[in-house]
Write an enzyme that holds these catalytic residues in place. Structure first.
Site, PDB file in Angstrom:
ATOM      1  N   HIS A 117      -3.548  -5.325   0.272  1.00  0.00           N
ATOM      2  CA  HIS A 117      -2.910  -5.646   1.424  1.00  0.00           C
ATOM      3  C   HIS A 117      -3.144  -7.081   1.750  1.00  0.00           C
ATOM      4  O   HIS A 117      -3.757  -7.639   2.302  1.00  0.00           O
ATOM      5  CB  HIS A 117      -3.482  -5.041   2.535  1.00  0.00           C
ATOM      6  CG  HIS A 117      -3.576  -3.675   2.931  1.00  0.00           C
ATOM      7  ND1 HIS A 117      -2.721  -3.163   3.708  1.00  0.00           N
ATOM      8  CD2 HIS A 117      -3.897  -2.586   2.357  1.00  0.00           C
ATOM      9  CE1 HIS A 117      -2.746  -1.651   3.947  1.00  0.00           C
ATOM     10  NE2 HIS A 117      -3.411  -1.464   2.816  1.00  0.00           N
ATOM     11  N   GLU A 123      -1.606  -9.019   4.224  1.00  0.00           N
ATOM     12  CA  GLU A 123      -1.538  -9.439   5.656  1.00  0.00           C
ATOM     13  C   GLU A 123      -2.860  -9.263   6.101  1.00  0.00           C
ATOM     14  O   GLU A 123      -3.324 -10.148   7.287  1.00  0.00           O
ATOM     15  CB  GLU A 123      -0.485  -8.511   6.166  1.00  0.00           C
ATOM     16  CG  GLU A 123      -1.002  -7.096   6.700  1.00  0.00           C
ATOM     17  CD  GLU A 123      -1.159  -5.959   5.403  1.00  0.00           C
ATOM     18  OE1 GLU A 123      -0.702  -6.527   4.361  1.00  0.00           O
ATOM     19  OE2 GLU A 123      -1.609  -5.082   5.628  1.00  0.00           O
ATOM     20  N   CYS A 148       0.832  -1.115  -0.045  1.00  0.00           N
ATOM     21  CA  CYS A 148       0.081   0.236   0.146  1.00  0.00           C
ATOM     22  C   CYS A 148       0.890   1.413  -0.120  1.00  0.00           C
ATOM     23  O   CYS A 148       1.487   1.623  -0.939  1.00  0.00           O
ATOM     24  CB  CYS A 148      -1.012  -0.256   1.243  1.00  0.00           C
ATOM     25  SG  CYS A 148      -2.409   1.066   1.069  1.00  0.00           S
TER      26      CYS A 148
END
Ligand SMILES: *[C@@H]1O[C@H](CO)[C@@H](O)[C@H](O)[C@H]1NC(C)=O
Ligand SMILES: *[C@@H]1O[C@H](CO)[C@@H](O)[C@H](O)[C@H]1NC(C)=O
Ligand SMILES: *[C@@H]1O[C@H](CO)[C@@H](O)[C@H](O)[C@H]1NC(C)=O
Ligand SMILES: *[C@@H]1O[C@H](CO)[C@@H](O)[C@H](O)[C@H]1NC(C)=O
Ligand SMILES: *[C@@H]1O[C@H](CO)[C@@H](O)[C@H](O)[C@H]1NC(C)=O
Length: 323
Positions: free
Chosen positions: A250, A252, A139
């Protein structure tokens, strides 16, 4: 029998002289840095000057590495000064890769961006010297990676907050390093399911990406997406000649962020995508043999020395480390 013997001898000679050197020796104890960033959000102010969200720590650890928080050595106390790069060089030579996380600081002038720039320079020099040093940007980290190569901020306002999307992968994506080990099944998931979470107000269009020669000669586009208004943005990149990787989305959050108000993908397939990305980057870091000068220095550098704060009731992160 003697020809067979000669054949086997020849084979073992070939394999010892030709094949073995090709087998890459890997570092089985990689340590990856995560760059901290300035606290800008009011709700985080009481806890520290800089922070790292724990989801990035878990993301890397899940693939078999340890994490070292990268603060701004010497910078936080004397902002704006041109301090020697020695401290960063020492840190750089101690770790095996670095991750620039998402967040919200200035792409060019923040301590985060300036520190990222130092590691970017050291990493490209080292890789040119034959010693791979990988960088991952997520990001805002991705955006900083584009600004570093472009020499300027090419972002445009976009509407892509809280939206999970499939990737529009480029046709020759299987020739990329990032996706070359993805199974056809995983590529299919990536291309058809809402497994990549987007939380960005800005993005870079393929047009401005390709028009900037600094940028397009340095990175290759691996995927794009469309925002809510139908504006196309670059969503995954890798450097052509360096182990430097960036995703506007993202990976994660699929496994490590749970706020019900946010569009975090948690399907079985979304978990697999997150696992693949973490494995990929940590395996890149296994190619680096940097190490700390002493075991004591190594121990003291690790994130295990810090206790994260519970932040799920004040942010999208379950926990964050403050420094
Ligand atoms: C900082 O100082 C070094 C050495 O004096 C110089 O080479 C470098 O250009 C300076 N950097 C900035 C950002 O002023
Ligand atoms: C390319 O980068 C250099 C150095 O950072 C900068 O001076 C130049 O303006 C950049 N060119 C473009 C087209 O952005
Ligand atoms: C994926 O997300 C888009 C945009 O939010 C939505 O229109 C679509 O129905 C979703 N697809 C699936 C399979 O959930
Ligand atoms: C984010 O998206 C999720 C899932 O689509 C939705 O439930 C939630 O209300 C959205 N949050 C905001 C702040 O728009
Ligand atoms: C959030 O949770 C922490 C830990 O339980 C608590 O100390 C704090 O007061 C809470 N903050 C808010 C704004 O609810």
């Amino acid at each position: 029998m003697s020809t067979l013997w000669a054949f086997l001898l020849l084979l073992s000679l070939i394999s010892s002289t030709l094949l073995l050197p090709v087998v890459t020796r890997l570092n089985e104890r990689p340590i990856i840095g995560i760059l901290a960033q300035e606290v800008t959000d009011d709700v985080f102010l009481p806890f520290g000057k800089t922070y790292i969200a724990a989801s990035y720590v878990h993301f890397l650890e899940s693939a078999g590495c340890r994490v070292a928080p990268i603060q701004f050595p010497g910078m936080t106390s004397c902002r704006g000064l041109n301090l020697s790069e020695d401290k960063y060089v020492k840190l750089f030579k101690s770790i095996n890769g670095i991750l620039f996380p998402g967040g919200a600081v200035d792409l060019l002038t923040s301590d985060f961006a300036r520190t990222a720039g130092i590691f970017f320079k050291l990493a490209t020099e080292s890789t040119s010297d034959g010693k791979d040093f990988p960088i991952w940007g997520t990001c805002m980290g991705f955006q900083v990676l584009t600004a570093l190569a472009a020499g300027k901020n090419l972002l445009e306002r976009m509407s892509a907050v809280n939206i999970s999307l499939p990737l529009n992968l480029v046709n020759d994506v299987s020739s990329s390093r990032m996706f070359q080990n993805a199974s056809p099944e995983l590529l299919n998931i990536l291309q058809h399911e809402n497994v990549t979470a987007n939380f960005h107000h800005y993005g870079i269009t393929p047009k401005s990406f390709l028009e900037n020669k600094n940028l397009s000669s340095f990175y290759r586009i691996l995927s794009t997406n469309f925002d809510r208004d139908g504006v196309e943005f670059v969503s995954s990149i890798e450097a052509r000649n360096f182990p430097i990787y960036g995703v506007q989305w993202h990976p994660e959050v699929n496994r490590f962020q749970w706020n019900k108000g946010e569009a975090y993908p948690h399907s079985v397939d979304a978990i697999r995508v997150s696992e693949y990305m973490a494995d990929f980057f940590v395996n890149e870091a296994r190619k680096s043999f940097h190490s700390f000068n002493s075991e004591k220095e190594e121990e003291q550098s690790l994130i295990y020395n810090y206790v994260p704060k519970y932040t799920a009731n004040i942010s999208g992160y379950e926990q964050a480390y403050f420094f």
